[in-house]
Scaffold this motif. Structure first.
Motif, short mmCIF file in Angstrom:
data_model
loop_
_atom_site.label_atom_id
_atom_site.label_comp_id
_atom_site.label_asym_id
_atom_site.label_seq_id
_atom_site.Cartn_x
_atom_site.Cartn_y
_atom_site.Cartn_z
N LYS A 1 0.83 -1.21 0.00
CA LYS A 1 0.00 0.00 0.00
C LYS A 1 0.87 1.26 0.00
N ILE A 2 1.95 1.25 0.76
CA ILE A 2 2.88 2.40 0.76
C ILE A 2 3.43 2.60 -0.65
N VAL A 3 3.86 1.50 -1.28
CA VAL A 3 4.42 1.58 -2.63
C VAL A 3 3.41 2.13 -3.62
N MET A 4 2.18 1.63 -3.55
CA MET A 4 1.18 2.00 -4.55
C MET A 4 0.67 3.43 -4.35
N THR A 5 0.52 3.88 -3.11
CA THR A 5 0.11 5.27 -2.89
C THR A 5 1.23 6.22 -3.32
N THR A 6 2.48 5.81 -3.12
CA THR A 6 3.62 6.60 -3.60
C THR A 6 3.61 6.67 -5.12
N TYR A 7 3.34 5.55 -5.73
CA TYR A 7 3.25 5.50 -7.20
C TYR A 7 2.16 6.43 -7.73
N LEU A 8 0.98 6.40 -7.11
CA LEU A 8 -0.13 7.24 -7.56
C LEU A 8 0.22 8.72 -7.45
N SER A 9 0.89 9.08 -6.36
CA SER A 9 1.30 10.47 -6.17
C SER A 9 2.30 10.88 -7.24
N HIS A 10 3.25 9.99 -7.52
CA HIS A 10 4.27 10.27 -8.53
C HIS A 10 3.64 10.37 -9.92
N LYS A 11 2.70 9.48 -10.23
CA LYS A 11 2.05 9.50 -11.53
C LYS A 11 1.28 10.81 -11.73
N LYS A 12 0.63 11.27 -10.67
CA LYS A 12 -0.13 12.52 -10.77
C LYS A 12 0.78 13.68 -11.16
N LYS A 13 1.98 13.71 -10.60
CA LYS A 13 2.94 14.76 -10.94
C LYS A 13 3.40 14.62 -12.39
N GLN A 14 3.61 13.36 -12.84
CA GLN A 14 4.02 13.13 -14.23
C GLN A 14 2.95 13.62 -15.21
N VAL A 15 1.70 13.30 -14.91
CA VAL A 15 0.60 13.70 -15.79
C VAL A 15 0.50 15.22 -15.87
N THR A 16 0.67 15.89 -14.72
CA THR A 16 0.63 17.36 -14.70
C THR A 16 1.75 17.94 -15.54
N LEU A 17 2.96 17.36 -15.42
CA LEU A 17 4.11 17.84 -16.19
C LEU A 17 3.88 17.65 -17.69
N ILE A 18 3.38 16.49 -18.07
CA ILE A 18 3.16 16.20 -19.50
C ILE A 18 2.09 17.12 -20.07
N ARG A 19 1.05 17.37 -19.29
CA ARG A 19 0.01 18.29 -19.77
C ARG A 19 0.59 19.68 -20.01
N LEU A 20 1.44 20.13 -19.11
CA LEU A 20 2.07 21.44 -19.27
C LEU A 20 2.93 21.47 -20.53
N MET A 21 3.66 20.39 -20.78
CA MET A 21 4.51 20.34 -21.98
C MET A 21 3.67 20.27 -23.25
N PHE A 22 2.54 19.57 -23.21
CA PHE A 22 1.63 19.56 -24.35
C PHE A 22 1.15 20.98 -24.64
N ASP A 23 0.76 21.67 -23.59
CA ASP A 23 0.24 23.03 -23.74
C ASP A 23 1.29 23.95 -24.32
N THR A 24 2.52 23.80 -23.81
CA THR A 24 3.62 24.65 -24.29
C THR A 24 3.99 24.33 -25.73
N ALA A 25 4.07 23.03 -26.05
CA ALA A 25 4.48 22.61 -27.40
C ALA A 25 3.46 23.01 -28.45
N SER A 26 2.19 22.92 -28.09
CA SER A 26 1.15 23.21 -29.07
C SER A 26 0.79 24.69 -29.14
N LYS A 27 1.21 25.45 -28.10
CA LYS A 27 0.95 26.89 -28.06
C LYS A 27 -0.53 27.21 -28.24
#
Length: 312
Positions: free
Chosen positions: A198-224
């Motif tokens: 459970k510790i591993v998986m909740t850590t994973y979910l938190s990390h994935k959320k940050k990755q998704v936010t970063l990728i969305r920002l890069m999509f927004d920047t790349a596509s202008k």
């Protein structure tokens, strides 16, 4: 719970060994796998078992980490990424525990989850703290994630939750004396296995959320532009350009390599095609083709390829 879990472990191990993990057509999602696991000749009894299983998991998920894991998998709201990362974590545990894994779980292991009854009440399963730290390192200091901070955070939590467990419980026998230790400790500091997962998986979910936010920002920047789903726009006369919020293959490759350095161009093109098919299905072929993929179509493709669960 463990019968279903080990059936899932076996199923996804077979897919990985056959090189089918990246194919959405070959994946049997956890709810469907569980549904099939309870199948018997009497369909009414099968349904009773399924609903009883679900109800018990829902009732106990907040107090039992093993039930939490199973309910989260069965709920399926976290997608196949969650499932495949959990499978990777459990495989790592099994490989490092080795004899202790089989000793503690008992005969249900050898049956690959097919056993439906246990001779005795299921016991708590314990994982030595040192092994849990090594697993955290394998999962979160890999090429895809490589975060010493996450490893340290998990290790700290594990240390705080560790308790002394008799070696006979862990291994079925006492630890033999070593050359440097004439009287070895009869206990090993350990943590409940599913509390660790459970510790591993909740850590994973938190990390994935940050990755998704970063990728969305890069999509927004790349596509202008604003991330707009052009083909789902309610107003067919909308003046929104099909280029808004969309990225090309080369832009997607740069985005993915920023998050996962080892991403190959072949992987990028596979995900791009899957996302493009989402953006431009046959029902839309009477309309102008999009010039790229948007963030929402990328997320669907990433889910189908279990992109966020890959930590190799």
């Amino acid at each position: 719970m463990r019968g279903v879990l080990f059936a899932a472990l076996q199923n996804y191990s077979d897919l990985e060994n056959d090189g089918q993990q990246s194919s959405s057509n070959s994946q049997l999602r956890f709810p469907e796998l569980t549904y099939c696991w309870f199948e018997q000749e009497d369909s009414e009894l099968s349904d009773v078992d399924r609903w009883s299983f679900y109800h018990e998991l829902k009732t106990s998920k907040d107090s039992n980490p093993e039930s939490w894991l199973m309910f989260t998998l069965l709920d399926d709201l976290q997608g196949t990424d969650f499932l495949f990362f959990a499978v990777q974590a459990l495989h790592a545990v099994r490989n490092l525990m080795d004899k202790s894994w089989h000793h503690q779980f008992g005969n249900i292991i050898s049956s690959c989850g097919e056993a439906t009854e246990l001779d005795e009440e299921a016991k708590d399963i314990f994982l030595p703290v040192e092994i849990s730290k090594e697993i955290a390192f394998q999962l979160f200091y890999s090429d895809k994630i490589k975060s010493s901070k996450l490893v340290e955070e998990i290790s700290t939590q594990v240390e705080e939750m560790g308790v002394d467990i008799d070696n006979s419980v862990l291994w079925g026998e006492q630890v033999l004396p070593s050359e440097l230790d004439e009287e070895p400790s009869p206990t090993t500091k350990s943590i409940d296995l599913f509390a660790f997962i459970k510790i591993v998986m909740t850590t994973y979910l938190s990390h994935k959320k940050k990755q998704v936010t970063l990728i969305r920002l890069m999509f927004d920047t790349a596509s202008k532009g604003v991330l707009t789903d052009f083909y789902n726009a309610q107003d067919s006369n909308s003046t929104v350009s099909s280029e808004e919020g969309q990225v090309s293959v080369s832009q997607l490759h740069q985005i993915l390599k920023t998050v996962w350095k080892s991403t190959t161009l072949q992987e990028t093109t596979q995900i791009y095609r899957e996302a493009y098919n989402v953006m431009y299905p046959p029902s839309q072929w009477n309309k102008p083709a999009p010039d790229g993929i948007d963030f929402q179509s990328f997320l669907i493709a990433a889910e189908r390829y279990s992109l966020f669960s890959r930590c190799e």
